[in-house]
Design a protein around this motif. Structure first.
Motif, mmCIF file in Angstrom:
data_model
loop_
_atom_site.group_PDB
_atom_site.id
_atom_site.type_symbol
_atom_site.label_atom_id
_atom_site.label_comp_id
_atom_site.label_asym_id
_atom_site.label_seq_id
_atom_site.Cartn_x
_atom_site.Cartn_y
_atom_site.Cartn_z
ATOM 1 N N LYS A 96 -45.361 43.824 91.981
ATOM 2 C CA LYS A 96 -46.395 42.959 92.564
ATOM 3 C C LYS A 96 -46.020 42.503 93.973
ATOM 4 C CE LYS A 96 -48.548 41.050 88.383
ATOM 5 N NZ LYS A 96 -48.904 39.798 87.659
ATOM 6 N N SER A 154 -52.533 45.407 86.070
ATOM 7 C CA SER A 154 -51.289 45.480 85.303
ATOM 8 C C SER A 154 -51.130 46.839 84.635
ATOM 9 C CB SER A 154 -51.251 44.361 84.258
ATOM 10 O OG SER A 154 -51.262 43.090 84.885
ATOM 11 N N ASN A 198 -42.149 44.112 86.765
ATOM 12 C CA ASN A 198 -43.523 43.821 87.158
ATOM 13 C C ASN A 198 -43.566 42.944 88.404
ATOM 14 O OD1 ASN A 198 -46.219 44.422 86.458
ATOM 15 N ND2 ASN A 198 -46.530 42.352 85.709
ATOM 16 N N ASP A 214 -49.047 42.591 99.610
ATOM 17 C CA ASP A 214 -47.799 42.043 99.083
ATOM 18 C C ASP A 214 -46.621 42.444 99.950
ATOM 19 O OD1 ASP A 214 -49.236 41.009 97.038
ATOM 20 O OD2 ASP A 214 -48.568 42.432 95.520
ATOM 21 N N ASP A 225 -50.452 36.571 93.000
ATOM 22 C CA ASP A 225 -50.616 37.522 91.893
ATOM 23 C C ASP A 225 -49.654 37.262 90.733
ATOM 24 O OD1 ASP A 225 -52.702 38.999 92.988
ATOM 25 O OD2 ASP A 225 -51.336 40.223 94.165
#
Length: 224
Positions: free
Chosen positions: A197, A97, A193, A145, A155
């Motif tokens: 991801k 992160s 975010n 991903d 995730d």
């Protein structure tokens, strides 16, 4: 020719004793100047906006919004300010992160004073303190991903999955904020975010991703 300007540092930790300890170490080093302190993410952002430090030493875990959220917002709005994340416990998710949020480094609170000073100087000069093996692991996750596999969803936190579902329904950040009882700015950070991801760049791609995933799941049900 004038003397070299000191590196301007902002401290953000919710514990006053930790901030005092950091200030003591950095003041004694020379060439560094503490220009402010903050005890939470919002105060840190406001201080950066007001003072434009070279480096922010940011605790990962803060009351209210996390230091990682603050890092993401600071790096987005003030790209010249470097953020050095500080934590008592190292774990892959926090590292992941922090990298995604744009942190220049990740340092444990158990670090020696001389190493912390070196870390501040290194990131201020444009360097990175991110372990190459950690960075490689993050890049591998991003490659996975972006391949479109269902592993990308692993995730996401439960909150992120909820927000992704609402994005897929076409809701705006404001609508999502009202539905899940969060600030609109917090929802914006969550969406950013989530996209990182999933290896996506736009909300429309997230909606298409979820539609494609829903179709695969439906096909699997029909054939089972």
């Amino acid at each position: 020719m004038g003397a070299e300007q000191p590196i301007r540092v902002l401290l953000c930790d919710d514990h006053e004793l930790v901030r005092r300890g950091l200030r003591s170490v950095l003041d004694a080093a020379g060439g560094l100047r503490i220009i402010g302190e903050a005890a939470d993410a919002d105060a840190a952002y406001d201080a950066v906006k007001a003072t434009h430090p070279d480096v922010v030493i940011m605790d990962v875990r803060l009351p209210g919004r996390s230091g990682i959220e603050a890092c993401r917002e600071i790096r987005s709005d003030f790209p010249d300010t470097k953020v050095l994340m500080l934590t008592a416990h190292a774990d892959d998710e926090a590292l992941f992160s922090s990298i995604m949020a744009g942190a220049a480094g990740f340092v444990l609170k158990q670090v020696r004073g001389s190493d912390l000073v070196g870390a501040v100087r290194q990131v201020a000069a444009g360097g990175s303190l991110l372990d190459p093996t950690v960075t490689a692991r993050v890049l591998a996750r991003l490659r996975g991903d972006s391949s479109g596999s269902d592993d990308a969803m692993v995730d996401l936190t439960p909150r992120e999955r909820t927000i992704l579902d609402l994005v897929a329904e076409g809701m705006t950040n404001r609508q999502i904020a009202e539905k899940v009882f969060l600030a609109e700015k917090t929802v914006k950070n969550y969406v950013s975010n989530i996209l990182l991801k999933l290896g996506l760049s736009r909300r429309a791609e997230a909606a298409a991703y979820m539609a494609k995933r829903s179709g695969r799941n439906r096909d699997a049900t029909e054939w089972s």
